[in-house]
Design an enzyme around this catalytic site. Structure first.
Site, PDB file in Angstrom:
ATOM      1  N   CYS A   8      34.597  45.963  42.958  1.00 16.89           N
ATOM      2  CA  CYS A   8      34.451  47.416  42.844  1.00 16.89           C
ATOM      3  C   CYS A   8      33.358  47.765  41.829  1.00 16.89           C
ATOM      4  O   CYS A   8      32.178  47.585  42.115  1.00 16.89           O
ATOM      5  CB  CYS A   8      35.799  48.055  42.524  1.00 16.89           C
ATOM      6  N   GLU A  29      42.840  41.627  43.315  1.00 22.57           N
ATOM      7  CA  GLU A  29      43.784  41.309  42.244  1.00 22.57           C
ATOM      8  C   GLU A  29      45.067  42.143  42.310  1.00 22.57           C
ATOM      9  O   GLU A  29      46.052  41.805  41.647  1.00 22.57           O
ATOM     10  CB  GLU A  29      43.108  41.489  40.871  1.00 22.57           C
ATOM     11  N   HIS A  33      39.752  45.446  45.760  1.00 23.45           N
ATOM     12  CA  HIS A  33      40.466  44.919  44.592  1.00 23.45           C
ATOM     13  C   HIS A  33      41.472  43.846  45.018  1.00 23.45           C
ATOM     14  O   HIS A  33      42.655  44.136  45.190  1.00 23.45           O
ATOM     15  CB  HIS A  33      41.236  46.044  43.884  1.00 23.45           C
TER      16      HIS A  33
END
Length: 202
Positions: free
Chosen positions: A81, A182, A180
């Site tokens: 991002c 994660e 994202h």
């Protein structure tokens, strides 16, 4: 082989989540806020957040030039991002004076999804990521408008209003994604990055 030491730039964003994902796939993951910590890592993850804020904090912590030097010397890095924006050579929609670290031969449009398609989730196929599509979360994300000859597209949105948009690119030891990984618990992008780091170490 010794596990690579991968730093997570700890100025803003999902630092803890990236550290956890990297650790779970066998890397030694550490937060990086200081020059000495940057000097001690084999590679770096630049998490999401606000790209202009991270740019200012890099300068405030006197990390911008040392990090740019490491990247130019071939240090592997992964940017998600805002990290994608910071590793891009060119940015559209940035604020006056905004700088990037550069390294990936792409033009990125800042906040492209956030303003035009809203934050969303979708399944993606990423080159280098095995075992089927992965669920991707986009939060006020950028997308890649143009890819230069040095970079390789490794992921696009496959359906919906944003179908065809480029959201993952690799250039040598540098990897960037609009989304994202994660936050989903799917560690395959992190595993791919650890593989890239290991390959760079020979």
């Amino acid at each position: 082989m010794t596990a690579p030491t991968i730093g997570v730039l700890a100025l803003q964003g999902d630092v803890r989540e990236h550290v956890h994902a990297l650790t779970s796939v066998g890397a030694a993951a550490v937060p990086v806020r200081r020059r000495s910590e940057l000097d001690a890592v084999d590679a770096l993850v630049i998490p999401g957040g606000e790209s202009t804020t991270i740019d200012k904090l890099l300068r405030a912590f006197e990390l911008f030039a040392p990090l740019q030097d490491r990247l130019r010397a071939g240090m592997p890095a992964y940017g998600s991002c805002a990290g994608m924006i910071l590793l891009a050579d060119r940015v559209l929609g940035g604020i006056e004076g905004q700088r990037t670290l550069g390294g990936v031969d792409v033009t990125v449009r800042r906040n492209a999804f956030g303003r035009q398609v809203d934050s969303f989730e979708t399944d993606l196929t990423i080159d280098g990521v095995d075992d089927g599509p992965m669920h991707a979360v986009f939060i006020r994300a950028p997308w890649v408008e143009e890819v230069g000859p040095a970079a390789k597209i490794v992921g696009r949105v496959e359906s919906g209003p944003a179908a065809g948009r480029i959201v993952a690119v690799r250039q040598g030891p540098l990897l960037v994604t609009s989304f994202h990984p994660e936050v989903t618990g799917d560690t395959r992008v992190h595993r791919l990055f650890v593989q890239i780091v290991s390959e760079s170490q020979g």
